[in-house]
Design a protein around this motif. Structure first.
Motif, short mmCIF file in Angstrom:
data_model
loop_
_atom_site.label_atom_id
_atom_site.label_comp_id
_atom_site.label_asym_id
_atom_site.label_seq_id
_atom_site.Cartn_x
_atom_site.Cartn_y
_atom_site.Cartn_z
N LEU A 1 0.83 -1.21 0.00
CA LEU A 1 0.00 0.00 0.00
C LEU A 1 0.86 1.26 0.00
O LEU A 1 0.57 2.23 -0.71
N ALA A 2 1.93 1.24 0.79
CA ALA A 2 2.81 2.41 0.84
C ALA A 2 3.41 2.69 -0.52
O ALA A 2 3.44 3.84 -0.99
N ALA A 3 3.90 1.65 -1.18
CA ALA A 3 4.53 1.85 -2.48
C ALA A 3 3.53 2.38 -3.51
O ALA A 3 3.84 3.31 -4.26
N ARG A 4 2.33 1.81 -3.53
CA ARG A 4 1.32 2.24 -4.50
C ARG A 4 0.81 3.64 -4.20
O ARG A 4 0.68 4.49 -5.10
N LEU A 5 0.46 3.89 -2.94
CA LEU A 5 -0.18 5.16 -2.59
C LEU A 5 0.80 6.33 -2.59
O LEU A 5 0.38 7.49 -2.74
N SER A 6 2.09 6.04 -2.43
CA SER A 6 3.07 7.14 -2.38
C SER A 6 3.18 7.86 -3.72
O SER A 6 3.76 8.94 -3.79
N MET A 7 2.61 7.27 -4.76
CA MET A 7 2.62 7.94 -6.06
C MET A 7 1.60 9.08 -6.12
O MET A 7 1.64 9.92 -7.02
N SER A 8 0.65 9.08 -5.14
CA SER A 8 -0.39 10.12 -5.12
C SER A 8 -0.49 10.86 -3.79
O SER A 8 -1.16 11.89 -3.72
#
Length: 211
Positions: A17-24
């Motif tokens: 989740l951190a990796a995916r959400l850190s893009m936004s």
């Protein structure tokens, strides 16, 4: 850019989740051990290319506007009590699925209620259930689009809309409103069912799509 704390985020779900959400979003991984949080945050940064911070759980909660409780089992009353003042007035998302492994299969471990309902009753803030059926292993494949549906439970459409914005920030994840928090009992129960289907039919990381 809003800030998200992923509390208890040092497992695969929190890392994905951190990796995916850190893009936004500005993302901080929280842990009881700040050193461990920093190490996992460094891994998340390497996966996404966006900076992810690591802090002790309380400090991560203070830093956030939104919190995701990426805790592998039902959080203790003491943990929720310690987080309550730090999360007051904030959106809290629960992907928690309490379950046990017995006789070779997974099963829900709560006899009544749901993790999301307990979190809401003890935190007293805006709580939604989401991400229960998104496999952590797939989240970690950050360059693979996830064409999954995510069932979101929330007491109001306004809280659903806030949560849906977070879900939809991951490309191809489609949030769907699944009703009030009491429906979390059914949604959380889907996770052990999917794990059993995957185990019995040799399907890697099964998820759902509503058609």
């Amino acid at each position: 850019m809003k800030s998200i704390a992923i509390i208890g985020g040092t497992g695969d779900l929190g890392l994905g989740l951190a990796a995916r959400l850190s893009m936004s979003y500005r993302v901080t991984i929280g842990s009881r051990d700040a050193t461990k949080a920093l190490a996992v945050a460094s891994t998340a940064t390497g996966l996404s290319g966006a900076t992810v911070l690591g802090e002790e759980n309380g400090a991560a909660a203070d830093r956030s506007e939104i919190a995701i409780l990426a805790i592998p089992d039902l959080p203790s009353d003491d943990l929720l009590a310690s987080l309550k003042p730090r999360l007051a007035g904030k959106l809290v998302i629960s992907p928690i699925v309490p379950m046990i492994f017995r006789d070779g299969l997974f099963a829900p471990s709560l006899e009544t209620g749901s993790a999301a309902e307990k979190v809401a009753s003890l935190l007293g803030t805006r709580v939604a259930g989401a991400f229960h059926t998104v496999p952590a292993a797939r989240l970690l494949e950050v360059h693979t689009e996830l064409e999954y549906d995510v069932l979101v439970t929330a007491e109001t459409k306004e809280v659903y809309a806030e949560t849906a914005e977070v879900v939809a920030s991951v490309p191809k994840l489609r949030p769907l409103y699944a009703g009030p928090l009491r429906n979390s009992r059914m949604v959380e129960g889907m996770t052990p069912s999917l794990l059993n289907v995957g185990k019995l039919n040799k399907i890697r990381s099964p998820s759902i799509r509503i058609v």
